[in-house]
Design a protein around this motif. Structure first.
Motif, PDB file in Angstrom:
ATOM      1  N   GLY A  96     -15.416  -2.250  -5.269  1.00  0.00           N
ATOM      2  CA  GLY A  96     -15.474  -3.382  -6.169  1.00  0.00           C
ATOM      3  C   GLY A  96     -15.018  -4.708  -5.587  1.00  0.00           C
ATOM      4  N   ARG A  97     -14.451  -4.686  -4.380  1.00  0.00           N
ATOM      5  CA  ARG A  97     -14.036  -5.950  -3.778  1.00  0.00           C
ATOM      6  C   ARG A  97     -15.247  -6.825  -3.504  1.00  0.00           C
ATOM      7  NH1 ARG A  97     -10.377  -2.728  -0.181  1.00  0.00           N
ATOM      8  NH2 ARG A  97      -8.469  -2.676  -1.377  1.00  0.00           N
ATOM      9  N   ARG A  98     -15.044  -8.119  -3.684  1.00  0.00           N
ATOM     10  CA  ARG A  98     -16.137  -9.063  -3.488  1.00  0.00           C
ATOM     11  C   ARG A  98     -16.700  -8.942  -2.076  1.00  0.00           C
ATOM     12  NH1 ARG A  98     -16.418 -15.536  -4.233  1.00  0.00           N
ATOM     13  NH2 ARG A  98     -18.654 -15.552  -4.491  1.00  0.00           N
ATOM     14  N   TRP A  99     -18.004  -8.855  -1.969  1.00  0.00           N
ATOM     15  CA  TRP A  99     -18.791  -8.800  -0.744  1.00  0.00           C
ATOM     16  C   TRP A  99     -18.813  -7.429  -0.063  1.00  0.00           C
ATOM     17  CZ3 TRP A  99     -21.816 -12.755  -0.815  1.00  0.00           C
ATOM     18  CH2 TRP A  99     -21.363 -13.990  -1.266  1.00  0.00           C
ATOM     19  N   THR A 100     -18.007  -6.482  -0.503  1.00  0.00           N
ATOM     20  CA  THR A 100     -17.995  -5.166   0.162  1.00  0.00           C
ATOM     21  C   THR A 100     -19.360  -4.500   0.087  1.00  0.00           C
ATOM     22  OG1 THR A 100     -15.635  -4.838  -0.197  1.00  0.00           O
ATOM     23  CG2 THR A 100     -16.961  -2.861   0.140  1.00  0.00           C
ATOM     24  N   GLY A 101     -19.954  -4.470  -1.095  1.00  0.00           N
ATOM     25  CA  GLY A 101     -21.279  -3.862  -1.243  1.00  0.00           C
ATOM     26  C   GLY A 101     -22.316  -4.565  -0.391  1.00  0.00           C
ATOM     27  N   SER A 102     -22.258  -5.885  -0.346  1.00  0.00           N
ATOM     28  CA  SER A 102     -23.217  -6.649   0.449  1.00  0.00           C
ATOM     29  C   SER A 102     -23.085  -6.325   1.938  1.00  0.00           C
ATOM     30  CB  SER A 102     -23.011  -8.151   0.241  1.00  0.00           C
ATOM     31  OG  SER A 102     -23.242  -8.494  -1.100  1.00  0.00           O
ATOM     32  N   VAL A 103     -21.860  -6.208   2.418  1.00  0.00           N
ATOM     33  CA  VAL A 103     -21.643  -5.887   3.834  1.00  0.00           C
ATOM     34  C   VAL A 103     -22.167  -4.487   4.131  1.00  0.00           C
ATOM     35  CG1 VAL A 103     -19.889  -5.502   5.626  1.00  0.00           C
ATOM     36  CG2 VAL A 103     -19.701  -7.474   4.092  1.00  0.00           C
ATOM     37  N   LEU A 104     -21.887  -3.537   3.265  1.00  0.00           N
ATOM     38  CA  LEU A 104     -22.377  -2.169   3.474  1.00  0.00           C
ATOM     39  C   LEU A 104     -23.900  -2.113   3.456  1.00  0.00           C
ATOM     40  CD1 LEU A 104     -19.815  -0.165   1.334  1.00  0.00           C
ATOM     41  CD2 LEU A 104     -20.105  -0.038   3.823  1.00  0.00           C
ATOM     42  N   PHE A 105     -24.510  -2.788   2.478  1.00  0.00           N
ATOM     43  CA  PHE A 105     -25.972  -2.761   2.399  1.00  0.00           C
ATOM     44  C   PHE A 105     -26.610  -3.501   3.574  1.00  0.00           C
ATOM     45  CE2 PHE A 105     -25.365  -1.487  -2.094  1.00  0.00           C
ATOM     46  CZ  PHE A 105     -26.175  -0.348  -2.075  1.00  0.00           C
ATOM     47  N   ALA A 106     -25.985  -4.567   4.061  1.00  0.00           N
ATOM     48  CA  ALA A 106     -26.512  -5.259   5.247  1.00  0.00           C
ATOM     49  C   ALA A 106     -26.473  -4.328   6.455  1.00  0.00           C
ATOM     50  CB  ALA A 106     -25.718  -6.536   5.524  1.00  0.00           C
ATOM     51  N   ALA A 107     -25.397  -3.572   6.603  1.00  0.00           N
ATOM     52  CA  ALA A 107     -25.304  -2.601   7.706  1.00  0.00           C
ATOM     53  C   ALA A 107     -26.370  -1.524   7.553  1.00  0.00           C
ATOM     54  CB  ALA A 107     -23.913  -1.980   7.753  1.00  0.00           C
ATOM     55  N   ALA A 108     -26.583  -1.073   6.325  1.00  0.00           N
ATOM     56  CA  ALA A 108     -27.600  -0.044   6.080  1.00  0.00           C
ATOM     57  C   ALA A 108     -28.997  -0.559   6.398  1.00  0.00           C
ATOM     58  CB  ALA A 108     -27.530   0.435   4.634  1.00  0.00           C
ATOM     59  N   CYS A 125      -7.644  11.451  -9.727  1.00  0.00           N
ATOM     60  CA  CYS A 125      -7.745  10.138 -10.366  1.00  0.00           C
ATOM     61  C   CYS A 125      -7.338   8.992  -9.435  1.00  0.00           C
ATOM     62  CB  CYS A 125      -6.933  10.122 -11.657  1.00  0.00           C
ATOM     63  SG  CYS A 125      -7.220   8.636 -12.645  1.00  0.00           S
ATOM     64  N   PRO A 126      -6.198   9.061  -8.743  1.00  0.00           N
ATOM     65  CA  PRO A 126      -5.840   7.955  -7.851  1.00  0.00           C
ATOM     66  C   PRO A 126      -6.843   7.742  -6.718  1.00  0.00           C
ATOM     67  CG  PRO A 126      -3.905   9.285  -8.310  1.00  0.00           C
ATOM     68  CD  PRO A 126      -5.096  10.029  -8.868  1.00  0.00           C
ATOM     69  N   SER A 127      -7.381   8.805  -6.150  1.00  0.00           N
ATOM     70  CA  SER A 127      -8.342   8.620  -5.058  1.00  0.00           C
ATOM     71  C   SER A 127      -9.646   8.029  -5.577  1.00  0.00           C
ATOM     72  CB  SER A 127      -8.593   9.929  -4.305  1.00  0.00           C
ATOM     73  OG  SER A 127      -9.202  10.886  -5.141  1.00  0.00           O
ATOM     74  N   PHE A 128     -10.058   8.408  -6.773  1.00  0.00           N
ATOM     75  CA  PHE A 128     -11.256   7.824  -7.374  1.00  0.00           C
ATOM     76  C   PHE A 128     -11.024   6.346  -7.671  1.00  0.00           C
ATOM     77  CE2 PHE A 128     -13.909   6.904 -11.167  1.00  0.00           C
ATOM     78  CZ  PHE A 128     -15.148   7.038 -10.561  1.00  0.00           C
ATOM     79  N   HIS A 129      -9.858   6.028  -8.195  1.00  0.00           N
ATOM     80  CA  HIS A 129      -9.518   4.627  -8.489  1.00  0.00           C
ATOM     81  C   HIS A 129      -9.502   3.796  -7.211  1.00  0.00           C
ATOM     82  CE1 HIS A 129      -7.877   1.283 -10.698  1.00  0.00           C
ATOM     83  NE2 HIS A 129      -6.905   1.186  -9.822  1.00  0.00           N
ATOM     84  N   GLU A 130      -8.943   4.330  -6.135  1.00  0.00           N
ATOM     85  CA  GLU A 130      -8.933   3.626  -4.850  1.00  0.00           C
ATOM     86  C   GLU A 130     -10.348   3.373  -4.351  1.00  0.00           C
ATOM     87  OE1 GLU A 130      -6.494   5.706  -2.017  1.00  0.00           O
ATOM     88  OE2 GLU A 130      -4.765   5.675  -3.370  1.00  0.00           O
ATOM     89  N   ALA A 131     -11.229   4.350  -4.523  1.00  0.00           N
ATOM     90  CA  ALA A 131     -12.622   4.182  -4.100  1.00  0.00           C
ATOM     91  C   ALA A 131     -13.299   3.080  -4.907  1.00  0.00           C
ATOM     92  CB  ALA A 131     -13.390   5.502  -4.254  1.00  0.00           C
ATOM     93  N   LEU A 132     -13.059   3.047  -6.202  1.00  0.00           N
ATOM     94  CA  LEU A 132     -13.631   1.988  -7.043  1.00  0.00           C
ATOM     95  C   LEU A 132     -13.088   0.620  -6.652  1.00  0.00           C
ATOM     96  CD1 LEU A 132     -13.722   3.548 -10.624  1.00  0.00           C
ATOM     97  CD2 LEU A 132     -15.629   3.133  -9.066  1.00  0.00           C
TER      98      LEU A 132
END
Length: 127
Positions: A30-42, A19-26
């Motif tokens: 979930g931090r602002r712009w993290t998904g955008s940075v990852l998708f830009a790299a992809a 549970c704690p490791s899953f929560h840390e991953a979320l």
């Protein structure tokens, strides 16, 4: 209706070690712009300016912060090329690509939910 269970979590409880490791991953994703940075790299962004151009609205300070966080988490690789001036390039690490692969179904779901795709609407819902 049965739902698929994540392998290895079939018998776990919400209070065990997963549970704690899953929560840390979320929290990380979930931090602002993290998904955008990852998708830009992809999608091929390698230099800081390429990330900035690919991500509308992100500030230089926040982009720099997110790249450092993702590097410290092992999701982005930072390579310094010793030229004059020094060049820095970024790329997805294998664990970053694995995270992108894991996020694809969530991205698809969110597009369907927001009406950006062929969403299945609940009975009685207005269009």
């Amino acid at each position: 209706m049965t739902h698929p269970v994540v392998p290895g979590l079939e018998r776990s409880s919400i209070h065990d070690d997963t549970c704690p490791s899953f929560h840390e991953a979320l929290e990380l994703v979930g931090r602002r712009w993290t998904g955008s940075v990852l998708f830009a790299a992809a999608r091929g962004a390698r230099r800081f300016g390429e990330f900035r151009a690919a991500i509308d609205g992100i500030s230089d300070r926040l982009l720099s912060q997110r790249l450092k966080e993702l590097e410290s988490q092992g999701l982005i690789r930072r390579t310094v090329i010793p030229t004059t001036p020094v060049r820095v390039q970024y790329s997805l690490a294998p664990s970053g690509q694995a995270l992108i692969d894991a996020l694809q179904p969530l991205a698809k779901w969110s597009m369907q939910r927001s009406g950006g795709g062929a969403a299945v609407r609940p009975a009685g819902a207005r269009r």
